[in-house]
Design a protein around this motif. Sequence first.
Motif, mmCIF file in Angstrom:
data_model
loop_
_atom_site.group_PDB
_atom_site.id
_atom_site.type_symbol
_atom_site.label_atom_id
_atom_site.label_comp_id
_atom_site.label_asym_id
_atom_site.label_seq_id
_atom_site.Cartn_x
_atom_site.Cartn_y
_atom_site.Cartn_z
ATOM 1 N N GLU A 179 12.321 -0.781 -6.644
ATOM 2 C CA GLU A 179 11.539 -0.195 -5.548
ATOM 3 C C GLU A 179 10.237 0.397 -6.070
ATOM 4 O O GLU A 179 9.243 0.454 -5.354
ATOM 5 C CB GLU A 179 12.322 0.911 -4.839
ATOM 6 C CG GLU A 179 13.349 0.405 -3.859
ATOM 7 C CD GLU A 179 14.657 0.089 -4.547
ATOM 8 O OE1 GLU A 179 14.756 0.333 -5.778
ATOM 9 O OE2 GLU A 179 15.573 -0.410 -3.888
ATOM 10 N N LEU A 180 10.244 0.861 -7.325
ATOM 11 C CA LEU A 180 9.021 1.460 -7.854
ATOM 12 C C LEU A 180 7.906 0.435 -7.934
ATOM 13 O O LEU A 180 6.782 0.679 -7.512
ATOM 14 C CB LEU A 180 9.279 2.066 -9.234
ATOM 15 C CG LEU A 180 10.135 3.323 -9.252
ATOM 16 C CD1 LEU A 180 10.280 3.843 -10.667
ATOM 17 C CD2 LEU A 180 9.548 4.388 -8.347
ATOM 18 N N GLU A 182 7.798 -2.291 -6.234
ATOM 19 C CA GLU A 182 7.483 -2.743 -4.875
ATOM 20 C C GLU A 182 6.568 -1.746 -4.170
ATOM 21 O O GLU A 182 5.612 -2.133 -3.500
ATOM 22 C CB GLU A 182 8.773 -2.966 -4.094
ATOM 23 C CG GLU A 182 9.531 -4.181 -4.620
ATOM 24 C CD GLU A 182 10.855 -4.416 -3.931
ATOM 25 O OE1 GLU A 182 11.356 -3.489 -3.264
ATOM 26 O OE2 GLU A 182 11.389 -5.524 -4.064
ATOM 27 N N ALA A 183 6.880 -0.455 -4.366
ATOM 28 C CA ALA A 183 6.015 0.577 -3.775
ATOM 29 C C ALA A 183 4.599 0.435 -4.333
ATOM 30 O O ALA A 183 3.614 0.503 -3.594
ATOM 31 C CB ALA A 183 6.580 1.957 -4.057
ATOM 32 N N ALA A 184 4.508 0.206 -5.637
ATOM 33 C CA ALA A 184 3.192 0.076 -6.261
ATOM 34 C C ALA A 184 2.464 -1.158 -5.748
ATOM 35 O O ALA A 184 1.259 -1.144 -5.516
ATOM 36 C CB ALA A 184 3.341 0.016 -7.774
ATOM 37 N N ARG A 185 3.215 -2.228 -5.566
ATOM 38 C CA ARG A 185 2.623 -3.473 -5.058
ATOM 39 C C ARG A 185 2.042 -3.227 -3.661
ATOM 40 O O ARG A 185 0.934 -3.650 -3.355
ATOM 41 C CB ARG A 185 3.722 -4.534 -4.984
ATOM 42 C CG ARG A 185 3.277 -5.936 -5.235
ATOM 43 C CD ARG A 185 4.494 -6.835 -5.387
ATOM 44 N NE ARG A 185 5.167 -6.639 -6.668
ATOM 45 C CZ ARG A 185 4.831 -7.273 -7.780
ATOM 46 N NH1 ARG A 185 3.851 -8.130 -7.761
ATOM 47 N NH2 ARG A 185 5.465 -7.039 -8.902
ATOM 48 N N ASP A 187 1.123 -0.397 -2.595
ATOM 49 C CA ASP A 187 -0.019 0.487 -2.805
ATOM 50 C C ASP A 187 -1.206 -0.254 -3.416
ATOM 51 O O ASP A 187 -2.164 0.374 -3.868
ATOM 52 C CB ASP A 187 0.378 1.655 -3.721
ATOM 53 C CG ASP A 187 1.062 2.781 -2.941
ATOM 54 O OD1 ASP A 187 0.963 2.769 -1.712
ATOM 55 O OD2 ASP A 187 1.683 3.652 -3.564
ATOM 56 N N ALA A 189 -1.405 -2.153 -6.171
ATOM 57 C CA ALA A 189 -1.528 -2.263 -7.626
ATOM 58 C C ALA A 189 -1.421 -3.726 -8.053
ATOM 59 O O ALA A 189 -0.612 -4.476 -7.524
ATOM 60 C CB ALA A 189 -0.444 -1.442 -8.311
ATOM 61 N N LYS A 197 0.665 1.174 -15.418
ATOM 62 C CA LYS A 197 0.692 2.512 -14.819
ATOM 63 C C LYS A 197 2.068 2.939 -14.333
ATOM 64 O O LYS A 197 2.283 4.113 -14.048
ATOM 65 C CB LYS A 197 -0.287 2.577 -13.640
ATOM 66 C CG LYS A 197 -1.723 2.438 -14.091
ATOM 67 C CD LYS A 197 -2.657 2.612 -12.920
ATOM 68 C CE LYS A 197 -4.097 2.442 -13.355
ATOM 69 N NZ LYS A 197 -4.958 2.180 -12.198
ATOM 70 N N ILE A 198 2.978 1.987 -14.165
ATOM 71 C CA ILE A 198 4.313 2.362 -13.691
ATOM 72 C C ILE A 198 5.347 2.143 -14.793
ATOM 73 O O ILE A 198 6.038 3.069 -15.204
ATOM 74 C CB ILE A 198 4.716 1.545 -12.431
ATOM 75 C CG1 ILE A 198 3.651 1.672 -11.342
ATOM 76 C CG2 ILE A 198 6.091 1.975 -11.930
ATOM 77 C CD1 ILE A 198 3.528 3.033 -10.727
ATOM 78 N N PRO A 201 4.550 3.967 -18.581
ATOM 79 C CA PRO A 201 4.728 5.425 -18.647
ATOM 80 C C PRO A 201 6.182 5.859 -18.481
ATOM 81 O O PRO A 201 6.575 6.912 -18.966
ATOM 82 C CB PRO A 201 3.890 5.941 -17.466
ATOM 83 C CG PRO A 201 2.950 4.861 -17.141
ATOM 84 C CD PRO A 201 3.613 3.572 -17.518
ATOM 85 N N LEU A 202 6.989 5.032 -17.811
ATOM 86 C CA LEU A 202 8.391 5.401 -17.607
ATOM 87 C C LEU A 202 9.265 4.967 -18.771
ATOM 88 O O LEU A 202 10.459 5.203 -18.786
ATOM 89 C CB LEU A 202 8.911 4.771 -16.308
ATOM 90 C CG LEU A 202 8.306 5.355 -15.031
ATOM 91 C CD1 LEU A 202 8.772 4.579 -13.813
ATOM 92 C CD2 LEU A 202 8.674 6.825 -14.906
ATOM 93 N N PHE B 83 10.444 3.856 1.690
ATOM 94 C CA PHE B 83 11.714 3.296 1.257
ATOM 95 C C PHE B 83 12.853 4.293 1.473
ATOM 96 O O PHE B 83 12.642 5.505 1.492
ATOM 97 C CB PHE B 83 11.656 2.951 -0.234
ATOM 98 C CG PHE B 83 10.744 1.811 -0.556
ATOM 99 C CD1 PHE B 83 11.249 0.539 -0.758
ATOM 100 C CD2 PHE B 83 9.380 2.007 -0.675
ATOM 101 C CE1 PHE B 83 10.406 -0.518 -1.060
ATOM 102 C CE2 PHE B 83 8.534 0.961 -0.982
ATOM 103 C CZ PHE B 83 9.049 -0.311 -1.178
ATOM 104 N N TYR B 89 6.896 7.708 -7.623
ATOM 105 C CA TYR B 89 6.693 7.459 -9.050
ATOM 106 C C TYR B 89 7.061 8.729 -9.820
ATOM 107 O O TYR B 89 6.388 9.747 -9.669
ATOM 108 C CB TYR B 89 5.247 7.058 -9.317
ATOM 109 C CG TYR B 89 4.738 6.009 -8.356
ATOM 110 C CD1 TYR B 89 5.390 4.780 -8.237
ATOM 111 C CD2 TYR B 89 3.637 6.237 -7.548
ATOM 112 C CE1 TYR B 89 4.947 3.821 -7.341
ATOM 113 C CE2 TYR B 89 3.184 5.280 -6.646
ATOM 114 C CZ TYR B 89 3.855 4.072 -6.550
ATOM 115 O OH TYR B 89 3.418 3.130 -5.653
ATOM 116 N N ASN B 104 -6.132 2.723 -6.494
ATOM 117 C CA ASN B 104 -6.167 1.273 -6.651
ATOM 118 C C ASN B 104 -7.299 0.646 -5.855
ATOM 119 O O ASN B 104 -7.812 -0.398 -6.221
ATOM 120 C CB ASN B 104 -4.832 0.655 -6.227
ATOM 121 C CG ASN B 104 -3.745 0.926 -7.241
ATOM 122 O OD1 ASN B 104 -4.011 1.017 -8.440
ATOM 123 N ND2 ASN B 104 -2.521 1.091 -6.777
#
Lengths: 288, 363
Positions: A179-180, A182-185, A187, A189, A197-198, A201-202, B83, B89, B104
């Motif tokens: 989901e992270l 997907e959320a970024a996509r 958004d 990214a 960036k996702i 860093p994780l 979601f 994040y 972005n």
Amino acid sequence: MAAITLNPPARRGVAVQSRLWTLMTLAVLAVIALAVLFPFVWMILTSFKPEAQIAQFPPRLMPETWTLENYQNVWSRIPFARLLLNSIIMAGGVTIISLLLDSMAAYALSRLRFPGRDVIFVAILVALMLPFQVMFIPLFVIVHDLGMLDSYSGLIVPRATNAFGIFLLRQFFMTLPKELDEAARIDGASEFAIYRKIILPLSGPALATLAIFHFMYNWNDFLWPLLITSSPDMRTLPAGLALFVGQHVVEYGVVMAGATLTLLPLLVAFLFAQRYFIQGIAMSGIKG
Amino acid sequence: MTGYALQLHEVAKDFGAARVVEDFSLDVADGELIVLVGPSGCGKSTLLRMIAGLEDVSEGAVVIAGQEMNHVPPGRRGIAMVFQNYALYPHMTVAQNMGFALRNERLPASEIERRVDEAADKLKIGQLLSRKPAQLSGGQRQRVAIGRAIVREPDVFLFDEPLSNLDAALRVQTRVEIAKLHADLGNTIIYVTHDQVEAMTLADRIVVMNAGRVEQIGTPEEIYTRPRSRFVAAFIGTPMMNFIDGRVADGRFTSGSGLAVALPPRLSAADGPAVLGIRPEHLRIAGSAAWEPALHGRLQVQEYLGERMLMHVALDHGPEVVATGAVALPQDETVRMTFDHEHLHLFDPQGRALGAVAGTGAC
Ligand SMILES: Nc1ncnc2c1ncn2[C@@H]1O[C@H](COP(=O)(O)OP(=O)(O)OP(=O)(O)O)[C@@H](O)[C@H]1O
Ligand SMILES: [Mg+2]
């Protein structure tokens, strides 16, 4: 003992039993730790012995007289500073480049859908099982044909990515929730931004773990630098110390002093990164 | 402009050989709040993900604000998604989470800050902006997730069961806030939920899905009072509508065990095997005898709900049904239940509704 385990013990009995258990565990661990540490202790003490005391029989742990002669020898007879630099360049270069390439490959294998992905992953697993001894002759030939013998690129490029690193990071990336990305996509990214960036860093602990593995392995590596370099100025520390191993005589004192010096930077690095290292091992589910 | 914020034209989705969404068409007007409901696994999330662009459509077209979007990446569809597990994040602060999409888009920092602050004000999370998600409660995370969607000022909001991780009280509160936000911003929203109360209270229109297909689209009132199939009738409403198997002949419904009900004119044209449906709230325990139509049975269990009582009654000639009562009665009491003809539903053996219910001539 048997009585304690067979009869349901009273509360005090449980406490005694668990303390006993702790003591036994500690004892076993202490024995193992000693066995691991002993060669290092031997190496360090030997490096302070004069040559005559090293080969004496029966062997003695402690030097009778302490000397720094071996350290002076290491310094004067091989270009120690240059070798140190070479080791830093090789181990550091490999670590940085392979973290980059390993993580990119791992990202592709864990996040992108493309034909042949699973085949590639299996191929990487197979490569993981091939011992270096099987590969080094063809690798040597390739490096030779590319004209990279006796150079930094010859030391670094063949190590620039590796199956273990890809595997480890892929497994770690798989545990990061989809989901992270997907959320970024959503958004907006880009693929690279998601990686940069996702995901990265994780993955701090996993990357730190892998960095230490890579650095240690290449810092300590002996065979490859020895094969690939011929001039004394291109050698890394372990390969350079081989200069003291002659065909008929081995100058143990000097070798031990050199090995001790080689170990020190690693020890410091490890102490600094220990927290990450242990966290990373716990998170990626691999055993040290 | 078509005036539609979102259109789905005969959309279908295959996962390998399995078709999980089939022939799905829907036109969503600007500013409308559509709720998708349906049993688990019926394809609600898949549909939402196709709208978002996280899944390709196998057939059909997704049109957002008049533009076909089948091959447009999620970031350029003018949608935002919240979601179920928030998907914040973890390594970014609340402000960074909310500003990520704007960064972005390479908006200037001052503009990003302004929009993040504005959204944070609206959601009353201004004091949380410098925290990391791990330092937030579930309800706060939910707001941040909504905030992250708001700052993008999308054409369409997509919510996938956004409240299902919250406790009951917070759920109600957040539901009301989402309704307010919708009234306030006037955004188009597609909202997936399992929760009927959420569906009934929030929706301008409800889409009931079953096995990847549209079962019925309509306002909450239409769905409730005029279900087009037995599936919809059973799915919407708690406790569930009572169903009695039998057959219709000469304007009478009879069940095998001897039950007989005279049907109103709008239903009496039916003929052959059928299922009679009546909701518990329309089946009332009646005190004294009256001339209204009635069913008789023996009281099995009664459940006290505060404002009313649910009576489980075994019919003299038929199955157990649930009815509504006002006062407690002795166990095993023989009871008489009355109902209005206008609240009767009739379904054919395939589950299609027969005749229209009360008032309109809908199919
Ligand atoms: N990536 C996938 N690959 C194969 N099948 C999938 C995939 N994603 C979903 N499915 C299948 O598609 C069907 C619909 O799934 P979906 O998640 O859309 O259901 P849902 O209505 O959202 O259910 P729930 O209410 O439980 O969230 C399910 O049968 C599911 O197993
Ligand atoms: Mg779902």
